[in-house]
Design a protein around this motif. Sequence first.
Motif, short mmCIF file in Angstrom:
data_model
loop_
_atom_site.label_atom_id
_atom_site.label_comp_id
_atom_site.label_asym_id
_atom_site.label_seq_id
_atom_site.Cartn_x
_atom_site.Cartn_y
_atom_site.Cartn_z
N GLU A 36 28.79 54.33 91.84
CA GLU A 36 29.07 55.67 92.33
C GLU A 36 27.79 56.39 92.75
O GLU A 36 27.83 57.53 93.17
CB GLU A 36 29.81 56.47 91.25
N ALA A 37 26.67 55.68 92.64
CA ALA A 37 25.36 56.28 92.92
C ALA A 37 25.22 56.65 94.38
O ALA A 37 25.68 55.94 95.28
CB ALA A 37 24.26 55.31 92.52
N ARG A 38 24.56 57.79 94.57
CA ARG A 38 24.22 58.24 95.92
C ARG A 38 22.71 58.42 96.06
O ARG A 38 22.23 58.82 97.12
CB ARG A 38 24.95 59.54 96.24
N ASP A 39 21.99 58.15 94.98
CA ASP A 39 20.53 58.10 95.05
C ASP A 39 20.00 57.15 93.98
O ASP A 39 20.77 56.59 93.21
CB ASP A 39 19.88 59.49 94.99
N ASP A 40 18.69 56.98 93.96
CA ASP A 40 18.09 55.90 93.17
C ASP A 40 18.23 56.04 91.66
O ASP A 40 18.48 55.04 90.98
CB ASP A 40 16.60 55.76 93.52
N ASP A 41 18.04 57.24 91.11
CA ASP A 41 18.06 57.38 89.66
C ASP A 41 19.40 56.98 89.04
O ASP A 41 19.43 56.19 88.10
CB ASP A 41 17.67 58.80 89.24
N PRO A 42 20.53 57.47 89.56
CA PRO A 42 21.81 57.01 89.00
C PRO A 42 22.03 55.51 89.21
O PRO A 42 22.61 54.83 88.36
CB PRO A 42 22.86 57.83 89.75
N LEU A 43 21.55 54.99 90.33
CA LEU A 43 21.69 53.55 90.57
C LEU A 43 20.89 52.75 89.55
O LEU A 43 21.37 51.73 89.05
CB LEU A 43 21.26 53.20 92.00
N MET A 44 19.70 53.19 89.25
CA MET A 44 18.89 52.52 88.22
C MET A 44 19.63 52.52 86.88
O MET A 44 19.65 51.51 86.18
CB MET A 44 17.52 53.19 88.09
N ALA A 45 20.24 53.65 86.53
CA ALA A 45 20.99 53.74 85.27
C ALA A 45 22.18 52.77 85.29
O ALA A 45 22.47 52.11 84.28
CB ALA A 45 21.46 55.17 85.03
N GLU A 46 22.88 52.69 86.41
CA GLU A 46 24.02 51.76 86.52
C GLU A 46 23.56 50.31 86.44
O GLU A 46 24.22 49.48 85.79
CB GLU A 46 24.78 52.00 87.82
N LEU A 47 22.45 49.99 87.08
CA LEU A 47 21.94 48.63 87.05
C LEU A 47 21.56 48.23 85.62
O LEU A 47 21.90 47.14 85.16
CB LEU A 47 20.74 48.50 87.99
N LEU A 48 20.90 49.13 84.91
CA LEU A 48 20.57 48.87 83.51
C LEU A 48 21.83 48.70 82.67
O LEU A 48 21.92 47.78 81.85
CB LEU A 48 19.70 50.01 82.95
N ALA A 49 22.82 49.55 82.88
CA ALA A 49 24.08 49.44 82.14
C ALA A 49 24.76 48.09 82.40
O ALA A 49 25.36 47.50 81.49
CB ALA A 49 25.02 50.59 82.50
N GLU A 50 24.67 47.58 83.63
CA GLU A 50 25.28 46.28 83.94
C GLU A 50 24.53 45.15 83.24
O GLU A 50 25.16 44.18 82.78
CB GLU A 50 25.35 46.06 85.45
N MET A 51 23.22 45.25 83.13
CA MET A 51 22.47 44.23 82.38
C MET A 51 22.85 44.28 80.90
O MET A 51 23.03 43.24 80.26
CB MET A 51 20.97 44.41 82.58
N GLN A 52 23.01 45.48 80.37
CA GLN A 52 23.40 45.63 78.97
C GLN A 52 24.82 45.11 78.75
O GLN A 52 25.12 44.52 77.71
CB GLN A 52 23.27 47.09 78.55
N ARG A 53 25.70 45.29 79.72
CA ARG A 53 27.06 44.74 79.63
C ARG A 53 27.00 43.21 79.57
O ARG A 53 27.70 42.59 78.80
CB ARG A 53 27.90 45.20 80.82
#
Length: 183
Positions: free
Chosen positions: A42-59
């Motif tokens: 749902e990211a529209r800029d880098d910071d939320p995308l970084m958080a989502e990418l980290l969450a996917e690695m943690q998943r």
Amino acid sequence: MPRQEIVAAVQRWLVEVVVGLNLCPFARRPLRAGQVRLAVSEARDDDPLMAELLAEMQRLDRAPVEELETTLLILPDHLPDFADFNQFLDLAEWLIERHDYSGIYQLATFHPAYQFAGTNPADAENLTNRAPYPILHLIREASIERVLKSYPDPESIPENNIRRVESLGEEEKHRLFPYLFRW
């Protein structure tokens, strides 16, 4: 665009292009087994995308490989320009290193305008990494090592892929990559 349409487009690309053209000889088994997560960012800029990418690695950390082999994080609303996408990859690699995921997860990337260095935009070899949306693909390093042990001549995969996409006729390119011809 509704999330289900985004997922359906990527699913079609996986089945018809990645597996159908055998661009990744390792993709068929986890795809058939339902071990591939397609996550729509749902990211529209880098910071939320970084958080989502980290969450996917943690998943991936929490899920056994038998249940979840790999994740494709689809970016329908961010990084439509390939140069921006390519620049973002430095941040993504930094994130992997910063959270001690180097050697655990590898990042493969796909984009509608993907272009390898030293190629022209229209060169067929770029099709090997073109997808309906920008995609960050998290791959378990241990899985790569495991499948490479039993795969003869893995170094030939890129060259085989280039030959395969170069052999496509215009009609087949339009069928397999409709998102490249919509304008």
